[in-house]
Motif scaffolding. Structure first.
Motif, PDB file in Angstrom:
ATOM      1  N   LEU A  36      39.980  40.230  26.583  1.00 34.64           N
ATOM      2  CA  LEU A  36      41.262  40.542  27.195  1.00 34.64           C
ATOM      3  C   LEU A  36      41.467  39.613  28.382  1.00 34.64           C
ATOM      4  O   LEU A  36      40.616  39.543  29.277  1.00 34.64           O
ATOM      5  N   ILE A  37      42.589  38.910  28.384  1.00 36.40           N
ATOM      6  CA  ILE A  37      42.950  38.053  29.506  1.00 36.40           C
ATOM      7  C   ILE A  37      44.172  38.666  30.178  1.00 36.40           C
ATOM      8  O   ILE A  37      45.239  38.759  29.571  1.00 36.40           O
ATOM      9  N   ARG A  38      44.017  39.087  31.406  1.00 37.21           N
ATOM     10  CA  ARG A  38      45.144  39.630  32.170  1.00 37.21           C
ATOM     11  C   ARG A  38      45.904  38.472  32.790  1.00 37.21           C
ATOM     12  O   ARG A  38      45.384  37.729  33.601  1.00 37.21           O
ATOM     13  N   GLY A  39      47.149  38.315  32.363  1.00 39.62           N
ATOM     14  CA  GLY A  39      47.945  37.153  32.738  1.00 39.62           C
ATOM     15  C   GLY A  39      48.026  36.211  31.547  1.00 39.62           C
ATOM     16  O   GLY A  39      47.079  36.115  30.758  1.00 39.62           O
TER      17      GLY A  39
ATOM     18  N   VAL B 218      34.806  41.278  26.835  1.00 42.69           N
ATOM     19  CA  VAL B 218      34.998  40.488  28.054  1.00 42.69           C
ATOM     20  C   VAL B 218      36.406  40.741  28.574  1.00 42.69           C
ATOM     21  O   VAL B 218      37.364  40.817  27.799  1.00 42.69           O
ATOM     22  N   ILE B 219      36.531  40.872  29.891  1.00 44.30           N
ATOM     23  CA  ILE B 219      37.846  40.955  30.535  1.00 44.30           C
ATOM     24  C   ILE B 219      37.938  39.830  31.558  1.00 44.30           C
ATOM     25  O   ILE B 219      37.042  39.658  32.390  1.00 44.30           O
ATOM     26  N   VAL B 220      39.020  39.058  31.467  1.00 46.30           N
ATOM     27  CA  VAL B 220      39.250  37.944  32.382  1.00 46.30           C
ATOM     28  C   VAL B 220      40.520  38.225  33.173  1.00 46.30           C
ATOM     29  O   VAL B 220      41.595  38.395  32.592  1.00 46.30           O
ATOM     30  N   ASP B 221      40.405  38.299  34.494  1.00 50.39           N
ATOM     31  CA  ASP B 221      41.585  38.444  35.342  1.00 50.39           C
ATOM     32  C   ASP B 221      42.088  37.043  35.672  1.00 50.39           C
ATOM     33  O   ASP B 221      41.497  36.318  36.464  1.00 50.39           O
ATOM     34  N   ALA B 222      43.195  36.662  35.012  1.00 48.91           N
ATOM     35  CA  ALA B 222      43.794  35.346  35.223  1.00 48.91           C
ATOM     36  C   ALA B 222      45.210  35.489  35.756  1.00 48.91           C
ATOM     37  O   ALA B 222      46.076  34.649  35.511  1.00 48.91           O
ATOM     38  N   ILE B 223      45.462  36.555  36.507  1.00 51.81           N
ATOM     39  CA  ILE B 223      46.793  36.808  37.064  1.00 51.81           C
ATOM     40  C   ILE B 223      47.135  35.783  38.138  1.00 51.81           C
ATOM     41  O   ILE B 223      48.297  35.445  38.346  1.00 51.81           O
TER      42      ILE B 223
END
Length: 454
Positions: free
Chosen positions: A6-9, A97-102
């Motif tokens: 999951l990519i946030r942003g 996996v979670i990626v915070d790309a905000i």
């Protein structure tokens, strides 16, 4: 089954991350706000929010409205994009996996407890507190590097130098109001040329260049907000290419994923056998050479890329133990190989667990399997992450082979083995728990006789 991320942003940097991970075979879900504010929208999956679909460098991003539609998109090898500012999809689908790309320059609600591997881009996060790793996003020598303890370089508000210009490249709103572009992405413009009208006020170019990014018509903006980007390099192809910066950040995320997820596993390489069937040089089977390289090195050299794992080599041969130690592996000397493979297994487990008591599992491989490739080991580790408490076996549909990765729940059974009985006995007792990693017969071949071609 691929790792699910999951990519946030879904802006241009997030899309660079998505592309890098997608090209490694991972499944990608991205979230965005209802009105994306991506300047470089030609190379951003966020464009799918208002266009329904976006294709960036051959990757299709599809707008979906729920987890069922996301699953369907993933099955079609697409990137699923949802309007989900709070990242609620985290509670409805499992992500490895979670990626915070905000890129908000502050934490907008990401926690290290959100998943087994949580990664954040840029300033606003502390590795080891908010997330497992932070990726440096500031241009320079450290761009894209994972940070496992501490923070990224603080935001200065000044963009990196491109073509000899930095702050001059930015197109900023001159007033609060509605965005009305005059120039379009891909246009060549000159210094002083009208580029947009924001809140009824004109915005002019500060340098000559090509418009590489511009917000879409109708977006509500505030004075001083970045609404576009002029690239002085005058290269039209760059408009439709993911930036080198985004790609480098994506590579850093991929590196962090491997390090974080794979570090929970150990590896035991068995090289203590007596080589009874090999011929005259029985004691030196693993030292037999091909193209000037001893047999044992074909496996160990492939395993050097897994430095994040706790690795030990169990052997009675000094040359092998010395080589292992010189290449970052733990040497475990077995002076009693006549007691059988069970002793080597136990010694390997003890060495690994002493080094890392929190191991989730251990992969066991034999050093007389010179055809084995690092890619196969990586697939086995990924399968272990996706299938906790299972047994991962390399093999074909007709035959299970080596290596074998056993979860920690099977360690007590392995420690009870005696004589020349290996881990396959444990595998046979739990066939319903085996997950197959399909491997070529060439990789599965172990060398027991001189006449075998390797």
């Amino acid at each position: 089954m691929a790792l699910r991320i999951l990519i946030r942003g879904a802006g241009d940097l997030a899309t660079g991350v998505a592309a890098e991970l997608k090209e490694r075979g991972y499944q990608i879900v991205m979230t965005e706000i209802e009105v994306p504010l991506t300047v470089r929208r030609q190379v951003a999956c966020s464009r799918a929010v208002y266009e329904g679909k976006a294709v960036i460098e051959g990757h299709t991003a599809l707008l979906v409205s729920n987890e069922n539609e996301a699953e369907a998109a993933l099955q079609k090898n697409q990137i699923a994009v949802l309007t989900d500012p709070e990242g609620e999809i985290r509670t409805k689908m499992h992500f490895d996996v979670i990626v915070d790309a905000i890129m908000a320059k502050k934490n907008m609600g990401t926690s290290m407890t959100d998943g087994p591997c949580v990664i954040a881009l840029g300033p606003g996060f502390t590795a080891g507190y908010d997330c497992h790793a932070v990726i440096e996003t500031k241009r320079g020598l450290t761009l894209g590097q994972p940070i496992y303890e501490g923070r990224a370089i603080p935001n200065t508000g000044v963009p990196g130098m491109v073509g000899g210009y930095a702050i001059e490249r930015l197109i900023k709103a001159s007033a609060d109001g509605i965005m009305e572009p005059v120039a379009e992405i891909g246009d060549v413009v000159r210094k002083g040329e009208l580029l947009a009208v924001t809140g009824g006020h004109p915005v002019y170019a500060q340098i000559d260049g090509i418009i590489r990014g511009m917000l879409q018509t109708g977006v509500e903006i505030t004075k001083g907000m970045k609404i576009g980007d002029v690239d002085p390099r005058m290269e039209p192809s760059l408009v439709h290419m993911i930036s080198d910066k985004a790609r480098k950040i994506g590579k850093g995320v991929a590196q962090a994923i491997r390090t974080i997820l794979f570090s929970q596993y150990g590896m035991v390489f068995l090289a203590a056998g007596s080589s009874r069937r090999y011929g005259e040089a029985q004691e030196n089977k693993l030292l037999a050479e091909k193209n000037g390289k001893p047999m044992f090195r074909y496996l160990l050299d492939q395993m050097e890329v897994f430095s994040m794992c706790t690795r030990t080599v169990v052997s009675r041969i000094p040359q092998i133990l010395d080589y292992a130690q010189g290449h970052g592996m733990l040497p475990t000397e077995n002076t009693e190989p006549e007691k059988g493979i069970s002793l080597s297994l136990k010694m390997g487990i003890e060495t690994c667990r002493k080094q890392n008591p929190q191991l989730q599992g251990i992969l066991f491989a034999v050093c007389d399997q010179p055809g084995l490739k690092a890619q196969t080991i990586e697939q086995m580790l990924e399968l272990a992450v996706k299938n906790p408490e299972k047994i991962i076996c390399a093999g074909t549909k007709d035959c299970l082979g080596n290596p074998v990765l056993l979860d920690k729940r099977y360690f007590p059974e392995l420690m009870e083995l005696k004589g020349d009985t290996g881990g396959k006995q444990v595998v046979k007792k739990h066939l319903d728990q085996v997950v197959l990693c399909e491997t070529s017969s060439q990789e599965l071949q172990d060398i027991d006789e001189k006449t075998q071609n390797w």
